[in-house]
Design an enzyme around this catalytic site. Structure first.
Site, mmCIF file in Angstrom:
data_model
loop_
_atom_site.group_PDB
_atom_site.id
_atom_site.type_symbol
_atom_site.label_atom_id
_atom_site.label_comp_id
_atom_site.label_asym_id
_atom_site.label_seq_id
_atom_site.Cartn_x
_atom_site.Cartn_y
_atom_site.Cartn_z
ATOM 1 N N LYS A 8 -28.471 30.513 31.863
ATOM 2 C CA LYS A 8 -29.061 29.656 32.895
ATOM 3 C C LYS A 8 -28.230 28.392 33.075
ATOM 4 O O LYS A 8 -27.959 27.955 34.191
ATOM 5 C CB LYS A 8 -30.516 29.310 32.531
ATOM 6 C CG LYS A 8 -31.455 30.490 32.729
ATOM 7 C CD LYS A 8 -32.816 30.316 32.075
ATOM 8 C CE LYS A 8 -33.607 31.617 32.172
ATOM 9 N NZ LYS A 8 -34.879 31.612 31.453
ATOM 10 N N GLN A 17 -38.340 27.687 27.808
ATOM 11 C CA GLN A 17 -37.976 29.089 27.616
ATOM 12 C C GLN A 17 -39.115 29.860 26.954
ATOM 13 O O GLN A 17 -39.625 29.454 25.919
ATOM 14 C CB GLN A 17 -36.690 29.187 26.777
ATOM 15 C CG GLN A 17 -36.181 30.605 26.593
ATOM 16 C CD GLN A 17 -35.824 31.311 27.899
ATOM 17 O OE1 GLN A 17 -35.267 30.708 28.817
ATOM 18 N NE2 GLN A 17 -36.172 32.586 28.012
ATOM 19 N N ASP A 58 -39.971 27.067 37.144
ATOM 20 C CA ASP A 58 -40.229 28.415 36.648
ATOM 21 C C ASP A 58 -41.551 28.951 37.208
ATOM 22 O O ASP A 58 -41.818 30.147 37.155
ATOM 23 C CB ASP A 58 -40.283 28.386 35.110
ATOM 24 C CG ASP A 58 -39.779 29.671 34.490
ATOM 25 O OD1 ASP A 58 -39.067 30.424 35.171
ATOM 26 O OD2 ASP A 58 -40.096 29.914 33.309
#
Ligand code: NDP
Length: 288
Positions: A54, A98, A121
């Site tokens: 990422k 994450q 996200d």
């Protein structure tokens, strides 16, 4: 094979090139560099790889990215303290925690601590709530990637019968909500669905989000259906990862199909970059 391949690799590459151009404009015209902060708790090897992918992707399009590594035994309050700092930092436009965090932590509570305007996200309770209301700020990247892939290939969604197999918070449920928002008639299936094969046979658009190698058989595919396979499964003894759909057989019946790898997967990171650029524009009041 009769189906046309939905090439996620190429589409994601095109989107990244478009974003790189947009980032140049944002820097030159407004002095703004979109910036993503990733919080990694613990050292799960797959997570370490994803996080560095990422960061690399951000840097490739000219964005900034920082990784905040916290020890696996961090407390809830320690993780939230890092998020508070990132929430308050005007130079950080996007924050991603994450998944998964270590089991002793309450992931939903941690995600809820991310500023909704920075939740690129899209899986916090607030972001999912906004998606349910049809007012999404940022949508979870894998489901969003699937919809963008359909759009880029000019595949209509409205009025179609969509079947989503899988109901996870990061994939199945948001994919179903997005399809619903685009006026598909949506059925969500899961491990306790009865007659799964027959339900799948009704799908004009079939989304596979299960995590079981080739569970969806070729003869479950309605002739002419569009098949989006998010599954990513390692099979012992095979040199290539496979999806949730029996690809070769399904491609004989489908009109469009995503390969694994190279279909849904590459779109996910492209959407993370896109959401971060959008977050930067919103935060800086830039309408472009
Ligand atoms: P989860 O394990 O969280 O969810 C799997 C879903 O599949 C559950 O809803 C489960 O039902 C359902 N399911 C399991 N077995 C069956 C069955 N026999 N019949 C019907 N439904 C079943 O997985 P994720 O949503 O996180 O991931 C799904 C797949 O997508 C994985 O292969 C993962 O690697 C991949 N993935 C790919 C990404 C990408 O970027 N391409 C990103 C994220 C995931 P129930 O709720 O009843 O248990």
């Amino acid at each position: 094979m009769t189906a046309q391949i939905l090439d996620g690799l190429q589409t994601a590459k095109t989107i990244r090139a478009e974003l790189a151009e947009e980032v140049v404009q944002l820097k030159e015209k407004y002095g703004v560099t979109p910036s993503l902060s990733v919080v990694l708790v613990g050292e799960d090897p797959a997570s370490v790889t994803y996080v560095s992918m990422k960061k690399k992707a951000c840097l490739q399009v000219g964005m900034e990215s920082t990784i905040h590594e916290l020890p696996a035994d961090s407390t809830q309050e320690q993780v939230k303290a890092v998020l508070t700092k990132l929430n308050e930092d005007p130079k950080i436009h996007g924050i991603l925690v994450q998944h998964p965090v270590p089991k002793h932590l309450d992931e939903n509570d941690i995600l809820a601590h991310v500023d909704v305007n920075k939740d690129v996200d899209g899986i916090s309770v607030y972001s999912l709530g906004k998606l349910l209301l049809g007012e999404a700020n940022f949508v979870a990247c894998t489901p969003l990637g699937m919809i963008v892939l359909l759009d880029r290939y000019g595949i209509p969604i409205q009025g179609k019968r969509a079947v989503v197999v899988g109901r996870s918070i990061i994939l199945g449920k948001p994919a179903a909500l997005l399809l619903l928002e685009r006026h598909a008639t949506v059925t969500i299936c899961h491990s306790r669905t009865v007659d799964l094969a027959d339900v799948c046979r009704e799908a004009d658009i079939l989304v596979a989000a299960v995590g079981k190698a080739e569970m969806i058989k070729g003869d479950w595919i309605k002739p002419g259906a569009v098949v989006l396979d998010a599954g990513y499964n390692r099979v012992p003894g095979r040199d290539k990862d496979v999806g949730d759909v029996e690809f070769e057989a399904a491609a004989e019946r489908a009109s469009y199909i995503t390969p694994v790898p190279g279909g849904v997967g590459p779109m996910t990171i492209a959407m993370l970059l896109r959401n971060t650029v959008e977050a930067a524009k919103k935060a800086e009041g830039i309408l472009q």
